[in-house]
Design an enzyme around this catalytic site. Structure first.
Site, PDB file in Angstrom:
ATOM      1  N   ARG A 186      46.655  41.057  40.695  1.00  0.00           N
ATOM      2  CA  ARG A 186      46.015  39.763  40.937  1.00  0.00           C
ATOM      3  C   ARG A 186      46.718  38.676  40.122  1.00  0.00           C
ATOM      4  O   ARG A 186      46.923  37.557  40.614  1.00  0.00           O
ATOM      5  CB  ARG A 186      44.536  39.811  40.563  1.00  0.00           C
ATOM      6  N   CYS A 245      39.684  34.999  33.344  1.00  0.00           N
ATOM      7  CA  CYS A 245      39.788  36.082  34.315  1.00  0.00           C
ATOM      8  C   CYS A 245      39.600  35.452  35.684  1.00  0.00           C
ATOM      9  O   CYS A 245      40.126  34.375  35.939  1.00  0.00           O
ATOM     10  CB  CYS A 245      38.762  37.178  34.027  1.00  0.00           C
TER      11      CYS A 245
END
Length: 285
Positions: A186, A245
């Site tokens: 990611r 995050c």
């Protein structure tokens, strides 16, 4: 708490005491109702369920990310309703190695409550040790574990945070390092299962939060974590580190790991990638 972690045997010995409040924050980001369903089926005795989507998050807009923080006063009131007092130890557990529980730990410190910890190993470790389980049917969600012995005050935050504007300003004049807790794929932008844009904040380094755990699902020893973070951060002091995050949840896991390692003072970017990429004018790497 000298450590942000508490082990299963220590918590089991303290269950039932008036000054210990246990919270179940099991959650699946892809299936928001799964956590409460698991809680209904079985839980640590006396545990109260808190929903990451509602209890640990504020109202969403089109620009503030997937799990924005609620108002500090509103969160403090929710914990008062759950029976938390000024002198209570708040223990959070999940089934994801602390990835969700760390958010509650951080938020308690955000409202100035120092006595908070994450159950090391969480629900799987509790079961593996054969400790007591409450699997009695629930007619409705438990909202409170009783009145607190002392009022819960809204004190000065014990943790720091930064805004999207501060992260943007840092791109031009770097004063801190952004540390991305998402999985490496990611971070690289190879996949993006949750947010509309793939990639990462320019200049951010990657430390997947799963690297904080040993094979048994518990946190690595403090010294091992200290060495790993030191190798990544170089000469930077903890206060020069900002964690992010996807939406401000698992970033707390890296922050907790640093605290466990004695590297105190790093901060959180609560909006994280989901807020950052909501503005098309912000750069993406």
């Amino acid at each position: 708490m000298s450590s942000p972690l508490i082990d299963c045997s220590t918590l089991a010995a303290r269950l039932g005491r008036d000054n210990v409040r246990v919270f179940d924050v099991r959650h699946d980001l892809a299936r928001p109702g799964a956590g409460f369903q698991a809680y209904r089926e079985a839980r640590i005795p006396g545990a109260i369920f808190l929903d990451v989507e509602t209890d640990l998050s504020g109202a969403r807009t089109s620009t503030n990310g997937r799990h924005p923080l609620p108002a500090r006063a509103a969160f403090r009131q929710r914990m008062v309703e759950a029976g938390v007092g000024e002198d209570d130890l708040v223990v959070a557990y999940d089934a994801q190695g602390g990835a969700m529980a760390a958010r509650l730990w951080w938020m308690m410190r955000w409202i100035g409550h120092a006595q908070a910890a994450v159950l090391d190993g969480g629900w799987p470790a509790w079961l593996a040790q054969g400790l007591p389980v409450d699997d009695a049917p629930l007619d409705e969600q438990r909202a409170s574990s009783g009145a607190a012995a002392s009022p819960l005050h809204l004190n000065e935050p014990l943790v720091g945070s930064v805004s999207a504007d501060e992260v943007a300003a840092n791109l031009e004049r770097p004063e801190f390092l952004v540390l991305d807790a998402r999985a490496h794929a990611r971070y690289l932008g190879e996949v993006e299962p949750l947010d509309p844009v793939a990639g990462h904040i320019p200049g951010a380094l990657n430390r997947p939060h799963t690297e904080n755990l040993a094979q048994d699902g518990r946190f690595k020893p403090a010294q091992a974590l200290r060495e790993e973070f030191a190798a990544l951060l170089g000469e930077r002091a903890p206060h020069q580190v900002v964690h992010q995050c996807g939406s401000g949840i698992t970033a707390c896991h890296n922050l907790l790991a640093m605290e466990h390692a004695g590297l105190t003072g790093s901060r959180l970017y609560p909006g994280s990638w989901s807020e950052w990429c909501a503005d098309p004018l912000r750069p993406v790497a």
